[in-house]
Design a protein around this motif. Structure first.
Motif, PDB file in Angstrom:
ATOM      1  N   ASN A 112      33.786  -8.318 -49.370  1.00  0.00           N
ATOM      2  CA  ASN A 112      32.579  -9.120 -49.576  1.00  0.00           C
ATOM      3  C   ASN A 112      32.915 -10.584 -49.838  1.00  0.00           C
ATOM      4  N   VAL A 113      34.134 -10.847 -50.277  1.00  0.00           N
ATOM      5  CA  VAL A 113      34.578 -12.207 -50.603  1.00  0.00           C
ATOM      6  C   VAL A 113      35.760 -12.546 -49.690  1.00  0.00           C
ATOM      7  N   HIS A 114      35.600 -13.530 -48.846  1.00  0.00           N
ATOM      8  CA  HIS A 114      36.630 -13.858 -47.861  1.00  0.00           C
ATOM      9  C   HIS A 114      37.941 -14.307 -48.502  1.00  0.00           C
ATOM     10  N   ALA A 115      37.870 -14.936 -49.661  1.00  0.00           N
ATOM     11  CA  ALA A 115      39.099 -15.373 -50.336  1.00  0.00           C
ATOM     12  C   ALA A 115      39.943 -14.179 -50.749  1.00  0.00           C
ATOM     13  N   LEU A 116      39.308 -13.066 -51.090  1.00  0.00           N
ATOM     14  CA  LEU A 116      40.063 -11.870 -51.459  1.00  0.00           C
ATOM     15  C   LEU A 116      40.711 -11.228 -50.238  1.00  0.00           C
ATOM     16  N   VAL A 117      40.025 -11.271 -49.104  1.00  0.00           N
ATOM     17  CA  VAL A 117      40.605 -10.750 -47.861  1.00  0.00           C
ATOM     18  C   VAL A 117      41.839 -11.564 -47.487  1.00  0.00           C
ATOM     19  N   VAL A 118      41.730 -12.884 -47.593  1.00  0.00           N
ATOM     20  CA  VAL A 118      42.866 -13.757 -47.291  1.00  0.00           C
ATOM     21  C   VAL A 118      44.016 -13.475 -48.246  1.00  0.00           C
ATOM     22  N   LEU A 119      43.709 -13.253 -49.514  1.00  0.00           N
ATOM     23  CA  LEU A 119      44.757 -12.983 -50.501  1.00  0.00           C
ATOM     24  C   LEU A 119      45.513 -11.698 -50.175  1.00  0.00           C
ATOM     25  N   VAL A 120      44.804 -10.677 -49.730  1.00  0.00           N
ATOM     26  CA  VAL A 120      45.465  -9.423 -49.372  1.00  0.00           C
ATOM     27  C   VAL A 120      46.451  -9.660 -48.229  1.00  0.00           C
ATOM     28  N   TYR A 121      46.027 -10.386 -47.201  1.00  0.00           N
ATOM     29  CA  TYR A 121      46.914 -10.648 -46.062  1.00  0.00           C
ATOM     30  C   TYR A 121      48.080 -11.558 -46.445  1.00  0.00           C
ATOM     31  N   VAL A 122      47.806 -12.596 -47.207  1.00  0.00           N
ATOM     32  CA  VAL A 122      48.871 -13.526 -47.613  1.00  0.00           C
ATOM     33  C   VAL A 122      49.902 -12.807 -48.471  1.00  0.00           C
ATOM     34  N   ASP A 123      49.445 -12.018 -49.421  1.00  0.00           N
ATOM     35  CA  ASP A 123      50.391 -11.296 -50.272  1.00  0.00           C
ATOM     36  C   ASP A 123      51.229 -10.311 -49.470  1.00  0.00           C
ATOM     37  N   ALA A 124      50.634  -9.677 -48.468  1.00  0.00           N
ATOM     38  CA  ALA A 124      51.394  -8.748 -47.624  1.00  0.00           C
ATOM     39  C   ALA A 124      52.459  -9.488 -46.822  1.00  0.00           C
ATOM     40  N   VAL A 125      52.111 -10.649 -46.282  1.00  0.00           N
ATOM     41  CA  VAL A 125      53.074 -11.419 -45.487  1.00  0.00           C
ATOM     42  C   VAL A 125      54.196 -11.963 -46.367  1.00  0.00           C
ATOM     43  N   VAL A 126      53.857 -12.509 -47.524  1.00  0.00           N
ATOM     44  CA  VAL A 126      54.879 -13.057 -48.419  1.00  0.00           C
ATOM     45  C   VAL A 126      55.785 -11.944 -48.947  1.00  0.00           C
ATOM     46  N   ALA A 127      55.216 -10.779 -49.235  1.00  0.00           N
ATOM     47  CA  ALA A 127      56.042  -9.640 -49.666  1.00  0.00           C
ATOM     48  C   ALA A 127      56.971  -9.209 -48.537  1.00  0.00           C
ATOM     49  N   GLY A 128      56.468  -9.187 -47.311  1.00  0.00           N
ATOM     50  CA  GLY A 128      57.314  -8.836 -46.167  1.00  0.00           C
ATOM     51  C   GLY A 128      58.447  -9.824 -45.963  1.00  0.00           C
ATOM     52  N   TYR A 129      58.149 -11.118 -46.103  1.00  0.00           N
ATOM     53  CA  TYR A 129      59.188 -12.137 -45.980  1.00  0.00           C
ATOM     54  C   TYR A 129      60.266 -11.945 -47.048  1.00  0.00           C
ATOM     55  N   ASN A 130      59.853 -11.723 -48.289  1.00  0.00           N
ATOM     56  CA  ASN A 130      60.834 -11.545 -49.357  1.00  0.00           C
ATOM     57  C   ASN A 130      61.619 -10.257 -49.192  1.00  0.00           C
ATOM     58  N   LEU A 131      60.993  -9.234 -48.636  1.00  0.00           N
ATOM     59  CA  LEU A 131      61.717  -7.999 -48.349  1.00  0.00           C
ATOM     60  C   LEU A 131      62.771  -8.226 -47.271  1.00  0.00           C
ATOM     61  N   LEU A 132      62.412  -9.004 -46.245  1.00  0.00           N
ATOM     62  CA  LEU A 132      63.401  -9.353 -45.211  1.00  0.00           C
ATOM     63  C   LEU A 132      64.558 -10.151 -45.802  1.00  0.00           C
ATOM     64  N   ARG A 133      64.224 -11.106 -46.641  1.00  0.00           N
ATOM     65  CA  ARG A 133      65.277 -11.898 -47.280  1.00  0.00           C
ATOM     66  C   ARG A 133      66.132 -11.035 -48.204  1.00  0.00           C
ATOM     67  N   LEU A 134      65.497 -10.074 -48.846  1.00  0.00           N
ATOM     68  CA  LEU A 134      66.227  -9.188 -49.748  1.00  0.00           C
ATOM     69  C   LEU A 134      67.257  -8.370 -48.987  1.00  0.00           C
ATOM     70  N   PHE A 135      66.910  -7.906 -47.822  1.00  0.00           N
ATOM     71  CA  PHE A 135      67.826  -7.095 -47.034  1.00  0.00           C
ATOM     72  C   PHE A 135      68.711  -7.929 -46.111  1.00  0.00           C
ATOM     73  N   GLY A 136      68.612  -9.240 -46.182  1.00  0.00           N
ATOM     74  CA  GLY A 136      69.510 -10.118 -45.435  1.00  0.00           C
ATOM     75  C   GLY A 136      69.248 -10.172 -43.948  1.00  0.00           C
ATOM     76  N   GLN A 137      68.040  -9.852 -43.526  1.00  0.00           N
ATOM     77  CA  GLN A 137      67.737  -9.866 -42.105  1.00  0.00           C
ATOM     78  C   GLN A 137      67.608 -11.282 -41.551  1.00  0.00           C
ATOM     79  N   CYS A 138      67.352 -12.248 -42.413  1.00  0.00           N
ATOM     80  CA  CYS A 138      67.167 -13.621 -41.952  1.00  0.00           C
ATOM     81  C   CYS A 138      68.489 -14.329 -41.682  1.00  0.00           C
ATOM     82  N   SER A 139      69.601 -13.680 -41.936  1.00  0.00           N
ATOM     83  CA  SER A 139      70.892 -14.338 -41.739  1.00  0.00           C
ATOM     84  C   SER A 139      71.319 -14.355 -40.277  1.00  0.00           C
ATOM     85  N   SER A 140      70.628 -13.648 -39.419  1.00  0.00           N
ATOM     86  CA  SER A 140      70.992 -13.640 -38.000  1.00  0.00           C
ATOM     87  C   SER A 140      70.235 -14.744 -37.279  1.00  0.00           C
TER      88      SER A 140
END
Length: 186
Positions: A47-75
């Motif tokens: 019902n609130v677009h800012a909350l929808v954006v927050l869900v997507y942003v948090d998912a993307v930022v968590a995915g990025y940090n997970l990639l960095r955690l597993f060292g996938q960005c080093s290639s």
């Protein structure tokens, strides 16, 4: 010291991933149905677009940090990597700092926008005839407040990660010569 710093960064990244996923799940799964004004009405995050954006942003930022955690960005391609005599990759370090900074700013901005929209649900705006919603959907608002708190704690952890990334970048530069990489003699 480097091993201790890497463990600290890994712990902070894992903690921020867990908090970001928790925030996204708490917001995305939160809903409450009430009988209001002679009909059943449902309060949900979409019902609130800012909350929808927050869900997507948090998912993307968590995915990025997970990639960095597993060292996938080093290639990275060879064009990005320029090694100094000590064997560090300065372009990769700059890219890491840039991406970590972007993750912090985007996550904090989305969290703040969702917080501002949630405050309108608590206080309402009588001049615009927007009524308070949290006195009717109490469970929904309490869970949303907890989710936003988790999001802000995750942002603090992301800021700490960004400090570590900046330290790892700037320790590669010479303290004696401006913007030059350290040589073996430095």
């Amino acid at each position: 010291m480097k091993n201790h710093m890497e463990k600290t960064e890994a712990f902070l990244r894992l903690s921020s991933v867990l908090l970001l996923v928790l925030t996204a799940l708490l917001i995305g799964l939160d809903h409450q149905t009430k009988f209001v004004f002679f009909a059943y009405r449902k309060a949900s995050y979409d019902n609130v677009h800012a909350l929808v954006v927050l869900v997507y942003v948090d998912a993307v930022v968590a995915g990025y940090n997970l990639l960095r955690l597993f060292g996938q960005c080093s290639s990275t391609p060879a064009a990005w990597v320029k090694a100094n005599p000590n064997g560090s990759n300065i372009n990769l370090a700059w890219l890491s700092l840039l991406l970590d900074q972007m993750a912090v700013y985007v996550a904090f901005g989305a969290n703040s926008a969702a917080f501002q929209a949630s405050v309108l649900g608590i206080t309402g705006i009588p001049d615009f005839q927007w009524m308070k919603l949290c006195n009717k959907y109490t469970k929904f608002c309490i869970q949303m407040g907890g989710a936003l708190m988790c999001g802000y704690v995750a942002c603090l952890l992301l800021i700490s990660i960004s400090f570590i990334t900046a330290f790892n970048l700037f320790r590669q530069y010479s303290p004696k010569r401006f913007l030059l990489l350290k040589s073996i003699s430095d």
